[in-house]
Design a protein around this motif. Structure first.
Motif, PDB file in Angstrom:
ATOM      1  N   THR A 183       0.839  -1.200   0.000  1.00  0.00           N
ATOM      2  CA  THR A 183       0.000   0.000   0.000  1.00  0.00           C
ATOM      3  C   THR A 183       0.878   1.256   0.000  1.00  0.00           C
ATOM      4  OG1 THR A 183      -1.714  -1.162   1.253  1.00  0.00           O
ATOM      5  CG2 THR A 183      -1.828   1.235   1.210  1.00  0.00           C
ATOM      6  N   PHE A 184       0.713   2.092  -1.001  1.00  0.00           N
ATOM      7  CA  PHE A 184       1.490   3.334  -1.076  1.00  0.00           C
ATOM      8  C   PHE A 184       0.607   4.570  -0.967  1.00  0.00           C
ATOM      9  CE2 PHE A 184       4.344   0.219  -2.903  1.00  0.00           C
ATOM     10  CZ  PHE A 184       5.571   0.583  -2.355  1.00  0.00           C
ATOM     11  N   ASP A 185      -0.604   4.364  -0.529  1.00  0.00           N
ATOM     12  CA  ASP A 185      -1.518   5.471  -0.262  1.00  0.00           C
ATOM     13  C   ASP A 185      -1.432   5.802   1.223  1.00  0.00           C
ATOM     14  OD1 ASP A 185      -3.595   7.227   0.191  1.00  0.00           O
ATOM     15  OD2 ASP A 185      -5.050   6.123  -1.025  1.00  0.00           O
ATOM     16  N   TYR A 186      -0.887   6.980   1.544  1.00  0.00           N
ATOM     17  CA  TYR A 186      -0.676   7.351   2.950  1.00  0.00           C
ATOM     18  C   TYR A 186      -1.979   7.385   3.736  1.00  0.00           C
ATOM     19  CZ  TYR A 186       4.039   8.442   4.571  1.00  0.00           C
ATOM     20  OH  TYR A 186       5.311   8.344   5.062  1.00  0.00           O
ATOM     21  N   GLY A 187      -3.078   7.631   3.060  1.00  0.00           N
ATOM     22  CA  GLY A 187      -4.363   7.683   3.749  1.00  0.00           C
ATOM     23  C   GLY A 187      -4.813   6.333   4.267  1.00  0.00           C
ATOM     24  N   LYS A 188      -4.183   5.252   3.770  1.00  0.00           N
ATOM     25  CA  LYS A 188      -4.572   3.901   4.175  1.00  0.00           C
ATOM     26  C   LYS A 188      -3.559   3.247   5.117  1.00  0.00           C
ATOM     27  CE  LYS A 188      -7.095   3.148  -0.147  1.00  0.00           C
ATOM     28  NZ  LYS A 188      -7.188   2.352  -1.392  1.00  0.00           N
ATOM     29  N   LEU A 189      -2.490   3.956   5.444  1.00  0.00           N
ATOM     30  CA  LEU A 189      -1.453   3.412   6.330  1.00  0.00           C
ATOM     31  C   LEU A 189      -1.740   3.852   7.758  1.00  0.00           C
ATOM     32  CD1 LEU A 189       1.682   4.060   4.087  1.00  0.00           C
ATOM     33  CD2 LEU A 189       0.495   1.892   4.452  1.00  0.00           C
ATOM     34  N   LYS A 190      -2.081   2.887   8.596  1.00  0.00           N
ATOM     35  CA  LYS A 190      -2.494   3.193   9.971  1.00  0.00           C
ATOM     36  C   LYS A 190      -1.901   2.188  10.950  1.00  0.00           C
ATOM     37  CE  LYS A 190      -7.001   5.300   8.884  1.00  0.00           C
ATOM     38  NZ  LYS A 190      -6.874   5.381   7.448  1.00  0.00           N
ATOM     39  N   GLY A 191      -1.903   2.591  12.220  1.00  0.00           N
ATOM     40  CA  GLY A 191      -1.516   1.709  13.317  1.00  0.00           C
ATOM     41  C   GLY A 191      -2.475   1.912  14.472  1.00  0.00           C
ATOM     42  N   ASP A 192      -2.171   1.274  15.600  1.00  0.00           N
ATOM     43  CA  ASP A 192      -3.053   1.393  16.764  1.00  0.00           C
ATOM     44  C   ASP A 192      -3.195   2.822  17.269  1.00  0.00           C
ATOM     45  OD1 ASP A 192      -3.599  -1.283  16.720  1.00  0.00           O
ATOM     46  OD2 ASP A 192      -2.171  -1.826  18.304  1.00  0.00           O
ATOM     47  N   THR A 193      -2.164   3.647  17.031  1.00  0.00           N
ATOM     48  CA  THR A 193      -2.190   5.028  17.537  1.00  0.00           C
ATOM     49  C   THR A 193      -2.767   6.010  16.528  1.00  0.00           C
ATOM     50  OG1 THR A 193       0.093   5.365  16.790  1.00  0.00           O
ATOM     51  CG2 THR A 193      -0.220   4.641  19.068  1.00  0.00           C
ATOM     52  N   GLY A 194      -3.182   5.503  15.356  1.00  0.00           N
ATOM     53  CA  GLY A 194      -3.773   6.382  14.354  1.00  0.00           C
ATOM     54  C   GLY A 194      -3.056   6.295  13.025  1.00  0.00           C
ATOM     55  N   PRO A 195      -3.297   7.260  12.129  1.00  0.00           N
ATOM     56  CA  PRO A 195      -2.686   7.233  10.800  1.00  0.00           C
ATOM     57  C   PRO A 195      -1.188   7.520  10.839  1.00  0.00           C
ATOM     58  CG  PRO A 195      -3.902   9.272  11.111  1.00  0.00           C
ATOM     59  CD  PRO A 195      -4.206   8.413  12.310  1.00  0.00           C
TER      60      PRO A 195
END
Length: 424
Positions: A72-84
């Motif tokens: 995934t190279f869309d930053y809007g879809k890269l997330k973790g437990d603490t948020g984006p």
């Protein structure tokens, strides 16, 4: 052989020599490897005996996993437990490497050892910078290395990304001091690609470019910095440029009040107010402007001394002449570290891991003020207490600001001592 060894010990172990090693800044390089060796043992002990605390590491791994596993190279879809994901592309590459080195982020102990090595590299670079400045007595650096629980925690017990950004920053500063400006600019931009706090140094770096290279040279070095950002962010920019820029370089984020170290004496409704943030930014810019004229004088003098040093390089190699490289280094370091300090002083919010942003520059700044040594050490100690108060209180936050104001006032007084630099 035994007699020779004993004679050496007696010579270097005399009270006079010990005092020199502790109090004479010119002896900084002599204790560097001793400190690093002790720090190596100390960090091993901390890793083996103190419990690791999960804060952001798991979220880091989840964020980069979206790239290295899912593609995934869309930053809007890269997330973790603490948020984006809110860090630039350099963060993704560095922590992707750490993802694989730590068995997909699960082998925390390996990560701790890696961060221990990073800590030692950081100490080495800090010493190399102080070797050139010859301003801070070695005993202060000894105290700093061994007394800060918070800094060791940030590195080997929390595994934050802030230390990696600072290592690259100190490396870039060292390159600038060695007159390797292209390398310095590239490394500086790499540091920005890990975390945006490095931009706090940018006003002075821009002045340094202009005073040394003029407008055309400045544009060239800014281009180097921009190309680094472009190349690192290219896969994400191609996929979704808006999400990348908004995610990686978001300057409008509002931090959580409960984690603030520096504004606990301010009511929560004011803390999150846009007016409060605008006021802080206005004060920040105003203070920078107050120091700008002096910094330009320093940097002009620095550029001239560096040119003289370059022109006399053959004679310097043959040791036919001597140049006070410490004076030259201080003309560059004082504006750089001061600009970062001012930015931190008026930050919207300081979290505990942000201590590393200026911790190793505090002795240099304090020893650039007209205060006495005892008072300087008291201020350092009080700042340490503030950063080790958990959770932060109204009193600890207020005390931190008092200490910062003391340092800022001392730096303000030092502005009028431009001529005294040449006498030292």
């Amino acid at each position: 052989m035994w007699k020779k060894c004993m004679k050496t010990v007696k010579t270097h172990g005399s009270l006079e020599n010990i005092k020199s090693y502790l109090f004479d800044p010119s002896y900084t390089s002599s204790i560097k490897w001793i400190v690093i060796a002790i720090e190596f043992v100390l960090n091993l002990y901390i890793i083996q005996t103190v419990r690791y605390t999960e804060i952001d590491w798991k979220a880091y791994m989840q964020e980069v996993e979206g790239v290295v596993v899912n593609g995934t190279f869309d930053y809007g879809k890269l997330k973790g437990d603490t948020g984006p994901l809110v860090y630039p592309a350099g963060f993704v590459y560095i922590f992707s490497v750490l993802y694989y080195l730590t068995a997909f982020g699960k082998n925390i102990r390996v990560g701790q050892y890696i961060f221990m090595l990073l800590y030692l590299v950081n100490i080495y670079l800090v010493f190399k910078i102080h070797e050139r400045s010859k301003k801070v007595p070695p005993f202060v650096m000894l105290l700093q290395c061994f007394s800060s629980y918070r800094i060791h925690s940030i590195y080997v017990l929390r595994l934050f990304n802030d230390p990696i950004a600072m290592i690259l920053l100190y490396l870039s500063v060292y390159m600038f001091l060695k007159n390797k400006w292209v390398v310095g600019s590239i490394v500086y931009s790499l540091a920005v690609s890990i975390k945006m706090n490095i931009l706090l140094y940018s006003p002075v770096l821009l002045m340094a470019y202009i005073t040394k290279f003029g407008i055309r040279g400045t544009i060239k070095h800014i281009t180097y910095c921009a190309l680094v950002q472009l190349l690192l962010g290219l896969p994400f920019l191609i996929n979704n440029p808006i999400n990348y820029v908004q995610g990686a370089f978001d300057i409008s984020r509002v931090f959580m009040y409960k984690w603030s170290v520096n504004w606990k004496f301010v009511p929560p409704n004011i803390f999150v107010s846009g007016y409060f943030h605008t006021l802080l930014l206005a004060i920040h810019l105003t203070v920078l402007l107050c120091f700008t004229a002096t910094w330009i004088k320093y940097l002009n003098a620095y550029a001239k001394m560096k040119q003289i040093e370059h022109d006399l390089k053959p004679q310097l190699k043959k040791k036919q002449i001597n140049i006070n490289t410490d004076i030259c280094a201080n003309l560059f370091l004082l504006p750089m570290f001061s600009a970062n300090f001012i930015g931190i002083m008026f930050s919207r919010s300081l979290h505990y891991q942000f201590y590393v942003w200026y911790y190793h520059t505090l002795p240099f700044l304090l020893w650039s003020t007209p205060y006495g040594n005892k008072f300087r050490l008291i201020v350092l100690g009080l700042i340490e207490i503030c950063w080790n108060t958990f959770p932060a209180t109204a009193f600890s936050s207020a005390l931190l600001h008092v200490c910062h104001c003391i340092i800022l006032y001392g730096l303000h007084r030092y502005r009028y001592r431009y001529g005294s630099i040449k006498k030292k």
